[in-house]
Design a protein around this motif. Structure first.
Motif, PDB file in Angstrom:
ATOM      1  N   ARG A  16       0.831  -1.207   0.000  1.00 50.46           N
ATOM      2  CA  ARG A  16       0.000   0.000   0.000  1.00 50.46           C
ATOM      3  C   ARG A  16       0.865   1.256   0.000  1.00 50.46           C
ATOM      4  NH1 ARG A  16      -2.530   0.415   4.618  1.00 50.46           N
ATOM      5  NH2 ARG A  16      -2.161  -1.623   5.558  1.00 50.46           N
ATOM      6  N   SER A  70       0.755   3.888  -3.088  1.00 48.86           N
ATOM      7  CA  SER A  70       0.363   5.277  -2.841  1.00 48.86           C
ATOM      8  C   SER A  70       1.405   6.251  -3.373  1.00 48.86           C
ATOM      9  CB  SER A  70       0.147   5.486  -1.333  1.00 48.86           C
ATOM     10  OG  SER A  70      -0.301   6.792  -1.068  1.00 48.86           O
ATOM     11  N   GLU A  99      -8.529  12.944  -2.177  1.00 49.07           N
ATOM     12  CA  GLU A  99      -8.492  12.704  -0.741  1.00 49.07           C
ATOM     13  C   GLU A  99      -7.728  11.424  -0.403  1.00 49.07           C
ATOM     14  OE1 GLU A  99      -9.161  12.986   3.366  1.00 49.07           O
ATOM     15  OE2 GLU A  99      -9.276  14.471   1.749  1.00 49.07           O
ATOM     16  N   SER A 100      -7.854  10.407  -1.246  1.00 50.22           N
ATOM     17  CA  SER A 100      -7.199   9.125  -0.982  1.00 50.22           C
ATOM     18  C   SER A 100      -5.683   9.245  -0.965  1.00 50.22           C
ATOM     19  CB  SER A 100      -7.624   8.092  -2.026  1.00 50.22           C
ATOM     20  OG  SER A 100      -7.314   8.550  -3.336  1.00 50.22           O
ATOM     21  N   SER A 137      -4.681  12.473   2.177  1.00 51.74           N
ATOM     22  CA  SER A 137      -4.834  12.150   3.597  1.00 51.74           C
ATOM     23  C   SER A 137      -3.771  11.194   4.107  1.00 51.74           C
ATOM     24  CB  SER A 137      -6.216  11.536   3.842  1.00 51.74           C
ATOM     25  OG  SER A 137      -6.363  10.327   3.111  1.00 51.74           O
ATOM     26  N   VAL A 138      -2.893  10.707   3.226  1.00 50.15           N
ATOM     27  CA  VAL A 138      -1.835   9.775   3.624  1.00 50.15           C
ATOM     28  C   VAL A 138      -0.623  10.589   4.082  1.00 50.15           C
ATOM     29  CG1 VAL A 138      -0.298   7.938   2.833  1.00 50.15           C
ATOM     30  CG2 VAL A 138      -2.665   8.032   2.010  1.00 50.15           C
TER      31      VAL A 138
END
Length: 661
Positions: A363, A367, A400-401, A404-405
């Motif tokens: 992940r 990302s 946002e995905s 927000s990380v």
């Protein structure tokens, strides 16, 4: 509501100059509001990064951590960041963006940490970069030995050896061509270790050329801008430098370079160092012109160099460099997922802390992959719709995905300047607007702007109103015109400094904060010379291929002084078995390889090392001749004339004021 105009009055300089900048001001209401938006929009209750950053702790250097050079001058001092604390709680002061403050606290966690049980460790928190240590069959493999020799030597002697054992270093890996990943190499090995074959040095293809080009060809201007970018000139504290985004800052010790012995030349290549097998991904033009990633199948560990760290990285670095390709970058991360995604159990890099567990590793890489691909693709989408780089930078927003990380936040790069970089990568500096084709230089444009706005006092009156309203970007633009028009205008410089300061207090990016606050400091104090790493170190220059060495001399050639002169020299390097015809005509340098000029004014026969020392100003050619290290046939003054045409660059040129001041 506008902020209280009393905020425009200068408060006294703080008593502790090591914690606050000279004449540093408090944050305005506009800055408080901007930072509160960040505080309310991000999940500060998530402590996963703090847990990962502390995982595997073995030991640390004794407190307070101060690493000196031979003369006792500190080249690294971690204690000066003690104001940060080390807890995950959100206790950011009003003068620091809360997200940057969180990152700064994470980068404060320092010591020797185990990454893979009994096999891989990292020394973190002792320079901008991280040094990794891999256990080989006979000794240690060192990955990216910091910026400075003093730091590398101290960490190795006082932290690694006492805790891991005094085994020989059998190999060094440079993951890429930036100085914070090779500059400290002479602190842990010597040239003799490499020449004897006791130590191998592995690097990606094109490493030496890229390292030299970046650190020497444009090294002076990059180094000066880096002094802004890394906050080297700022006091450390809540109103000064708090973090560099990738680490605290750069150390200021001795940098060097020992040339690689082995190279990674292709993706999928298997390399074995001291019994440790690694599979490589060649990743040129990602975070560096020359870079590679590698997977250690025995340990199920992936080293991603600097292509996946816990920040949005730079697709253009503010110190200045070639644009980086977000598309290629994302594809290299996809390759890593495709090749090793099912096997990897830990991902570690040359900055920040590792990520553990297959699902989390996948992940994390996905990302980061999508972050750089999104910036690239959306920039080009808008460019093809006719938007200019300024417009694209203002319009682009992460989904946002991604936004927000935590590892995608702009602690080092920023979405704004990365988008502009992708435009420049394809379309260059010109945005297609004819008015921008041949604009006036800043000092001339500044005078016209000031005149059009009714003079200096009228401009300042309006700018102070805009400052009170928190419109700092506009104030910076208009008052900068006045400073370049009237560099002696103290009121203008003071207002511009105050404006930069508020922009710095709001910045999430460490380099943005440091640029703003260093600009404010130099507007108030002028240029203050301090010791900093020299990117164009003699070690680096001596490692240059001769072709690059002549390129370096070419950029030092002063065109106006050389105008009308014709110089012809022959150079014979006995140790390299090489011959060169060197000439100056039309105020430009030209070099022919493997030949000699028939009508040269002089022929110099010497070694590369002896010639280096003459060009570097270490010794005069006459002294080399007397010592038997060189022979000059013909007119020796021809070389002296050539050397007299070479500029020596002043590192401390002004940035926030015109050069003439």
């Amino acid at each position: 509501m506008p902020a209280d105009t009393s905020e425009l009055e200068r408060r006294p300089a703080p008593a502790d100059a090591t914690q606050d900048g000279p004449s540093a001001r408090q944050p305005t209401q506009a800055t408080l509001r901007a930072n509160d938006v960040i505080r309310r929009s991000l999940n500060f209750h998530d402590t996963t990064d703090f847990e990962d950053a502390r995982r595997g702790f073995v030991a640390s250097l004794p407190e307070p951590v101060v690493i000196p050079d031979e003369g006792g001058r500190p080249v690294w001092s971690l204690g000066q960041f003690g104001f940060l604390g080390d807890g995950p709680e959100d206790d950011a002061p009003d003068t620091v963006n809360p997200s940057l403050w969180r990152n700064a606290k994470l980068n404060m966690i320092h010591g020797l940490f185990q990454v893979v049980d009994g096999a891989i460790w990292q020394a973190r928190g002792y320079d901008l970069s991280v040094m990794s240590i891999i256990r080989g069959d006979a000794g240690w493999i060192v990955v990216d030995p910091f910026v400075s020799a003093e730091v590398a030597q101290t960490v190795w002697r006082d932290l690694v050896v006492p805790n891991l054992g005094d085994r020989p270093i059998t190999a060094v890996i440079y993951t890429h061509s930036h100085i914070d990943h090779f500059g400290g190499v002479r602190g842990i090995i010597e040239s003799e270790d490499v020449e004897s074959g006791r130590v191998k040095i592995l690097a990606p293809a094109g490493f030496t050329e890229a390292a030299v080009a970046e650190n020497v060809i444009a090294g002076n201007v990059m180094g000066r801008r880096a002094s802004y970018m890394y906050g080297n000139l700022l006091p450390k504290g809540p109103q000064g430098h708090v973090d560099g985004g990738l680490g605290k800052t750069t150390s200021s010790g001795t940098t060097g370079l020992i040339e690689p012995t082995d190279f990674v030349t292709s993706t999928g290549q298997t390399v074995v160092l001291d019994g440790v097998e690694m599979t490589c991904i060649l990743a040129p033009d990602s975070e560096a012109p020359s870079e590679f990633l590698f997977f250690l199948p025995r340990h199920r560990a992936l080293c991603v160099a600097e292509d996946a760290t816990h920040t949005m990285h730079n697709l253009y670095t503010l110190r200045g460099a070639k644009y980086r390709d977000g598309l290629k970058w994302s594809k290299y991360l996809q390759q890593a997922l495709d090749m090793f995604g099912s096997e990897m159990e830990v991902v570690f890099a040359s900055h920040h802390w590792p990520t553990w567990g297959n699902d989390r590793c996948r992940r994390f890489l996905a990302s980061q992959r999508d972050l750089y691909r999104f910036i690239h693709d959306q920039t080009l989408r808008m460019a093809n719709q006719g938007f200019t780089p300024l417009e694209i930078g203002e319009r682009i927003r992460l989904p946002e995905s991604l936004d927000s990380v935590w590892s995608n936040r702009g602690y080092y790069g920023s979405l704004y300047h990365n988008a502009r970089a992708q435009y420049g990568l394809y379309l260059g500096w010109f945005d297609g607007v004819p008015a921008h084709l041949h604009p006036l230089p800043p000092d001339q444009a500044g005078k016209r702007y000031v005149e059009y706005m009714g003079g200096a006092q009228a401009l300042l009156r309006r700018a102070k109103v805009s400052f009170a309203e928190g419109d700092y970007r506009w104030v910076a633009e208009v008052v900068n015109h006045l400073v370049f028009a009237e560099p002696g205008n103290l009121e203008a410089k003071a207002l511009l400094a105050d404006t930069y300061e508020q922009l710095g207090y709001q910045a999430e990016s460490g380099p943005w904060r440091d640029f703003y606050l260093t600009g404010a400091m130099e507007l108030r104090l002028g240029v203050v010379r301090q010791p900093l790493p020299n990117p164009a170190s003699p070690d680096t220059i001596r490692a240059m291929p001769m072709e690059t060495f002549f390129d370096y001399l070419g950029i030092r050639l002063n065109g106006p002084r050389a105008e009308g002169k014709t110089i012809k020299l022959n150079l014979v390097l006995t140790d390299a078995g090489a011959k060169y015809a060197v000439g100056v005509e039309n105020a430009a340098l030209h070099v022919s390889v493997d030949c000699q000029s028939r009508n040269a004014g002089a022929t110099i026969t010497t070694t590369r090392a002896a010639f280096n020392d003459v060009v570097l100003g270490v010794i005069k050619m006459e002294e080399q001749v007397k010592a038997g290290r060189a022979k000059v046939d013909g007119a020796g003054e021809v070389l002296a004339e050539f050397l007299s045409l070479l500029d020596t660059f002043d590192f401390w040129f002004p940035i926030v004021t015109p050069r003439s001041t």
